[in-house]
Enzyme design. Structure first.
Site, mmCIF file in Angstrom:
data_model
loop_
_atom_site.group_PDB
_atom_site.id
_atom_site.type_symbol
_atom_site.label_atom_id
_atom_site.label_comp_id
_atom_site.label_asym_id
_atom_site.label_seq_id
_atom_site.Cartn_x
_atom_site.Cartn_y
_atom_site.Cartn_z
ATOM 1 N N SER A 113 0.850 -1.187 0.000
ATOM 2 C CA SER A 113 0.000 0.000 0.000
ATOM 3 C C SER A 113 0.883 1.233 0.000
ATOM 4 C CB SER A 113 -0.917 0.001 1.225
ATOM 5 O OG SER A 113 -0.153 0.141 2.418
ATOM 6 N N LYS A 114 0.258 2.402 0.078
ATOM 7 C CA LYS A 114 1.004 3.657 0.009
ATOM 8 C C LYS A 114 2.014 3.794 1.141
ATOM 9 C CE LYS A 114 -2.453 6.367 -2.503
ATOM 10 N NZ LYS A 114 -3.345 7.552 -2.455
ATOM 11 N N ARG A 115 1.739 3.159 2.266
ATOM 12 C CA ARG A 115 2.682 3.305 3.379
ATOM 13 C C ARG A 115 4.028 2.644 3.080
ATOM 14 N NH1 ARG A 115 -0.825 -0.667 4.969
ATOM 15 N NH2 ARG A 115 0.066 -2.676 5.575
ATOM 16 N N HIS A 116 4.057 1.769 2.059
ATOM 17 C CA HIS A 116 5.307 1.122 1.675
ATOM 18 C C HIS A 116 6.045 1.903 0.587
ATOM 19 C CE1 HIS A 116 2.764 -2.332 3.145
ATOM 20 N NE2 HIS A 116 3.832 -2.438 3.905
ATOM 21 N N GLY A 117 5.496 3.051 0.187
ATOM 22 C CA GLY A 117 6.089 3.825 -0.894
ATOM 23 C C GLY A 117 5.082 3.995 -2.019
#
Length: 487
Positions: free
Chosen positions: A249-253
């Protein structure tokens, strides 16, 4: 594998994300390796979630990755994708066929009744599937004017088997599947039905997709059986997880492929990295596109999820940058320099020389812009305040004499080459009885504004006489000024 037909069928409710891009890549590689056909089909039947921006973003991502498709309505030049929204009449024909053959039936259960059935089933430890209340009701019992859905008259005993090319044999007891809804009460067919019709009519021989779709597959196989058609071969590839083993997801980049493009990644590097994310081929890590086409097969796709590794992607990208010819690199970087607001740069031999001096450290294309800022700036724009500690350490009254001597030697040069620069500067080491660092760093800070750059002589050569000498003069001036604020 004889000339397979494969498709990538995204829903246009957002950008082309990393997981979808890898699925599309696997399909494309199989088609290209075996002389087959690759199709892009946009599943846009959910009008509430479909946007023109999402469709454009998906097409843009596919085009950047170089995943060209082979069929579709031709608009202007290249093929446009297929769109499900334009195929409703086709779906209606096959709905009518199933109705006429008695393979679907009307269900008049309200949403409230269905919820009550699910809750009761779960309370009794049974699968929360439809109990077939309207399956065998006589048409005389149909309540006039009431809304209904159409359900598939699915088998109630036996098994539906998926012989998956990645997962292996997966068995689903039919008693746990129930009679799926094929058509909503407003007349719109559901996802599983339209996918089956499209894949059937487009002649798909293989369906490669994420394993989050595995639960849909037995329902689709039952629809193929009802239509009297042999299903395609299925391959469900594992999901991509972040380092925390949770869904990417976005939290991983960044999750949009075009965001990676904008950050300076190469399309070939992204294709290389995505292909190796869950697929193995010995110890080889770096592949050209042609090598991937020649080597890719589903038999080497692992059953475990791939783990997204940003550092590995950077390394792969750096390897591909290192392998680019300078002309291609120049064509890619020049627009980025202009977009960053630097003065126009002629894409000439000197420009390409400057890029080559930066190539060894660059992991992304945007690093050519930032690390080479001193090349792209005019003399007055060099910002010495960006690294005040370096200015304080290397541009001081005791080092002014080194810079003045360097100016004297450089101004006397007839030829401006790396060798002539080295021949001019090196004798100063003996003259001042210092090591190269003591002499090189004041020169480096003067011409770049920082103490980090490629090798001194290659930097001076690539920077050129017209930028080197005035900047060293400016460095001499800074030697006698107060240190920049923050030093």
């Amino acid at each position: 594998m004889d000339a397979p037909r494969l498709r990538f069928a995204p829903s246009p409710s957002g950008f082309l994300h990393i997981g979808g891009a890898r699925t599309a890549l696997f399909c494309w590689l199989l088609a290209r390796r075996h002389g087959g056909t690759f199709i892009l089909r946009v599943e846009d039947t959910d009008a509430a979630r479909t946007t023109d921006e999402s469709i454009a973003a998906i097409v843009e991502g596919m085009e950047w990755l170089g995943l060209d498709w082979d069929e579709g309505p031709r608009v202007g030049g290249p093929h446009a994708p297929y769109f499900q929204s334009g195929r409703k009449e086709i779906y209606g024909k096959y709905i009518d066929q199933l109705v006429a053959e008695g393979k679907v039936y009307r269900c008049y259960c309200t949403p409230e009744q269905l919820q009550a059935k699910r809750e009761k089933a779960m309370a009794e430890g049974r699968p929360p599937i439809y109990d077939g209340e309207w399956r065998d009701r006589d048409p005389s019992e149909w309540p006039p004017g009431e809304p209904y859905v159409l359900r598939l008259r699915a088998p109630t005993d036996g098994e539906t088997v998926v012989d998956d090319l990645v997962k292996g044999r997966v068995v689903f007891p039919n008693k746990e599947l129930g009679d799926q809804v094929v058509v909503r009460s407003n007349g719109d067919p559901l996802y599983n039905f339209v996918v089956v019709i499209d894949d059937m009519l487009m002649g798909m021989t293989h369906v490669v997709r994420g394993d989050d779709h595995l639960s849909n597959t037995p329902k689709q196989i039952q629809l193929y059986d009802a239509l009297g058609v042999t299903p395609p071969v299925f391959a469900h590839v594992p999901m991509i997880l972040g380092a925390d083993k949770k869904r990417l997801s976005k939290r991983h980049g960044a999750t949009s492929v075009t965001q990676y493009r904008d950050e300076g990644f190469l399309a070939d590097a992204m294709v290389n990295y995505l292909a190796r994310l869950g697929w193995s081929h010995g110890d080889q890590e770096i592949f050209s596109r042609d090598e991937l086409i020649a080597a890719f097969d589903l038999g080497s796709v692992g059953k475990s999820p791939g783990v997204w590794d940003p550092d590995k992607l950077l390394w792969v990208n750096a390897q591909h940058i290192a392998g680019l010819d300078t002309d291609t690199l120049a064509d890619l970087v020049a627009p980025m320099i202009a977009a960053a607001g630097f003065p126009p740069q002629p894409v000439d031999a000197l420009f390409k020389t400057r890029l080559d001096t930066l190539r060894g450290r660059a992991r992304k294309l945007d690093e050519f812009v930032t690390a080479g800022a001193f090349y792209w700036q005019d003399n007055a724009s060099v910002d010495y305040a960006q690294n005040p500690k370096a200015v304080k350490k290397f541009l001081k009254p005791t080092t002014a004499v080194y810079l003045e001597a360097a100016i004297e030697e450089l101004e006397g040069l007839d030829a401006w080459t790396e060798q002539s620069l080295e021949d001019a500067i090196t004798p100063l080491l003996e003259r001042f009885e210092v090591k190269m660092g003591k002499l090189a760093q004041p020169i480096r800070v003067s011409v770049t504004g920082t103490n980090v750059s490629p090798g001194l002589f290659e930097t001076l050569f690539a920077l050129g006489r017209d930028k080197t000498i005035p900047r060293i003069r400016r460095g001499i001036g800074l030697c006698h000024e107060s240190p920049p604020q923050g030093a």
